[in-house]
Write a protein that holds these residues in place. Structure first.
Motif, PDB file in Angstrom:
ATOM      1  N   GLN A 436      31.233  37.173  40.607  1.00  0.00           N
ATOM      2  CA  GLN A 436      31.605  38.201  39.624  1.00  0.00           C
ATOM      3  C   GLN A 436      30.572  39.320  39.536  1.00  0.00           C
ATOM      4  O   GLN A 436      30.900  40.429  39.126  1.00  0.00           O
ATOM      5  N   THR A 457      34.589  43.091  37.436  1.00  0.00           N
ATOM      6  CA  THR A 457      35.677  42.386  36.769  1.00  0.00           C
ATOM      7  C   THR A 457      36.102  43.143  35.512  1.00  0.00           C
ATOM      8  O   THR A 457      35.423  44.065  35.055  1.00  0.00           O
ATOM      9  N   ASP A 458      37.206  42.729  34.935  1.00  0.00           N
ATOM     10  CA  ASP A 458      37.704  43.330  33.692  1.00  0.00           C
ATOM     11  C   ASP A 458      37.251  42.541  32.468  1.00  0.00           C
ATOM     12  O   ASP A 458      37.804  42.701  31.377  1.00  0.00           O
ATOM     13  N   GLU A 459      36.248  41.704  32.631  1.00  0.00           N
ATOM     14  CA  GLU A 459      35.735  40.874  31.535  1.00  0.00           C
ATOM     15  C   GLU A 459      34.298  41.252  31.187  1.00  0.00           C
ATOM     16  O   GLU A 459      33.498  41.587  32.069  1.00  0.00           O
ATOM     17  N   LYS A 460      33.978  41.192  29.910  1.00  0.00           N
ATOM     18  CA  LYS A 460      32.586  41.304  29.487  1.00  0.00           C
ATOM     19  C   LYS A 460      31.895  39.987  29.824  1.00  0.00           C
ATOM     20  O   LYS A 460      32.409  38.905  29.503  1.00  0.00           O
ATOM     21  N   PRO A 478      32.835  45.188  30.948  1.00  0.00           N
ATOM     22  CA  PRO A 478      33.764  45.199  32.083  1.00  0.00           C
ATOM     23  C   PRO A 478      33.586  46.458  32.918  1.00  0.00           C
ATOM     24  O   PRO A 478      33.308  47.538  32.386  1.00  0.00           O
TER      25      PRO A 478
END
Length: 486
Positions: A436, A457-460, A478
């Motif tokens: 990631q 990625t689109d996540e914190k 993100p």
């Protein structure tokens, strides 16, 4: 008495040698009294090289768990020495710059070449006579003048040389300028055309080698010191613009028998000569053909490469850079060109364009690259000018209608490296525990560590920046890139 003197000499020599060994012994890196400062750029936010955290503390973490995301940095494991980061000052860049207001020109120069107010560029690439990013084709000599008696860089003195000199001055003089030809003059080629490929005719090899010397001397006379040359831009590409084909053997023999000896004879042996200057796909073959020949290799400082090999539909071949570094560790790897192709005004703020830079820089540096050069530093609102319609993106665009400077995500991604890594820094080991995150790290000469971390990625994500048995807890947004200083 003689024995006493001999004994004393041995004692003194041993003591001096011991002291020298102590002085030369590397001092292990310590994070004692160090805190982390973090700069962040993130998609869908206003963060652009913004200082987001200060005084982040290190605490004990003797054994990370599999459930913890980590970036492991080992400053005691050092690799290549950093040269710098920069971009190309082409005719197009210089012509757009000349259309800006004085205020915008000043802002632009500081944005690129000031360490404090900008991102601290320290490399400039420029073209030897025309390339696609020129308003038209031209050379420095009259057609047919193989003796180069008419040689003149008067064309460049209107726009390009003044911009290069202003950039060098803004950077405090600490800039490496190197030049690349796109094609010899038409009369020197088998096609009698600067465009559409073609080959340099053998009877003009010496004349063309002399041309490089004339260029260097002319630019230096105008106050632009030349640090290096590449032999030929993209020597395996038949382009609609200025281009010239060299097989590996042809480039090897031109360097060995003409260009190298000519530079040496002209007192220019300190010029850093770089071969290939094309994509990563054929990098290994070209390096082997030239560098396995000792007589050619002795003139070669490094191997240059571009990032356009993905035109075929495949992935970027970052591992090829590492393989060549393994094969020829005494030669330098230099990224000489990359840009986002196929200009579209609606995509000026496309975040993925910046991420392409971030990933390439991280992976190229981790594979042994010493310096990284973007393509045009400035283009207009149409991605030009370009005399064959090959319009592209640049990190900054100048709107010639409104006079505004448009900063794209690519500018900020590049800045996360160029603003903080200093010349002569050493790359150090930097490894992410999961895919990631992507990371690279450098140790500046003043002892400061620069770690770059990118999250596509689109996540914190929360991760631990681990140095030995200590770690700092960090959050990354993100689609973000961070520079951590400590």
């Amino acid at each position: 008495m003689k024995k006493i003197i001999t004994t004393l000499l041995l004692v003194v020599t041993f003591f001096a040698f011991s002291q020298e060994k102590k002085q030369n012994k590397a001092i292990p890196f310590s994070i004692s009294d160090r805190n982390v400062t973090i700069y962040t750029s993130a998609n869908n936010t206003d963060l652009r090289l913004t200082k987001t955290d200060v005084n982040v503390q290190f605490t004990d973490l003797k054994q990370p768990l599999e459930t913890q995301l980590c970036v492991f940095v080992n400053p005691n494991k050092t690799f290549q020495t950093f040269l710098g980061i920069g971009g190309a000052i082409t005719d197009a860049s210089a012509e757009v710059f000349a259309k800006l207001s004085k205020e915008s020109q000043e802002e632009f120069l500081k944005a690129y070449y000031s360490k404090d107010k900008g991102i601290g560029y320290s490399i400039i690439r420029t073209n030897i006579h025309s390339c696609d990013f020129s308003s038209g084709s031209y050379t420095y000599v009259d057609e047919g003048d193989a003796a180069l008696k008419s040689f003149s860089v008067l064309h460049d003195m209107e726009f390009r040389i003044p911009l290069i000199k202003s950039a060098i001055a803004t950077a405090g003089g600490k800039v490496a300028v190197y030049a690349s030809p796109w094609s010899p003059p038409a009369f020197m080629k088998d096609t009698k055309n600067m465009l559409q490929g073609g080959r340099l005719l053998p009877e003009f090899y010496q004349s063309w080698a002399n041309y490089y010397v004339k260029f260097i001397n002319s630019y230096e006379k105008e106050g632009v010191p030349i640090w290096g040359l590449t032999v030929q831009n993209e020597p395996m590409a038949k382009q609609t613009w200025e281009s010239c084909i060299y097989t590996a053997e042809e480039e090897r023999d031109f360097v060995k028998n003409y260009l190298g000896p000519t530079l040496l004879k002209a007192g220019l042996s300190d010029i850093k000569l770089t071969v290939w200057d094309h994509n990563r796909d054929l990098l290994s073959q070209r390096a082997s053909a030239i560098l396995d020949d000792p007589e050619a290799s002795k003139f070669v400082w490094g191997i240059g490469f571009h990032w356009y090999e993905s035109w075929s539909g495949g992935d970027s071949m970052f591992e090829n850079v590492g393989k060549v570094h393994e094969m020829y560790p005494d030669k330098n790897l230099l990224f000489t060109e990359g840009c986002v192709e196929k200009f579209d005004y609606k995509k000026l703020q496309l975040w993925a364009n910046g991420e392409r830079y971030g990933e390439s820089m991280i992976r190229d540096f981790n594979n042994g690259t010493v310096g990284w050069t973007d393509w045009n530093i400035l283009l207009d609102e149409n991605g030009g000018p370009n005399h064959v319609g090959n319009f592209c993106f640049s990190p900054i665009h100048g709107d010639t209608k409104t006079g505004a400077l448009i900063y794209t995500p690519s500018y900020y991604f590049i800045g996360h490296f160029s603003k903080f890594i200093s010349a002569k820094a050493k790359r150090i080991s930097s490894v992410a525990s999961r895919s990631q995150l992507q990371t690279t790290s450098f140790l500046n000469e003043d002892g400061q560590v620069v770690t770059i971390v990118m999250n596509k990625t689109d996540e914190k994500l929360k991760y631990n920046l681990c140095i030995g048995t200590n770690s700092a807890e960090v959050f990354i947004l993100p689609r973000a890139i961070q520079t951590l200083l400590y």
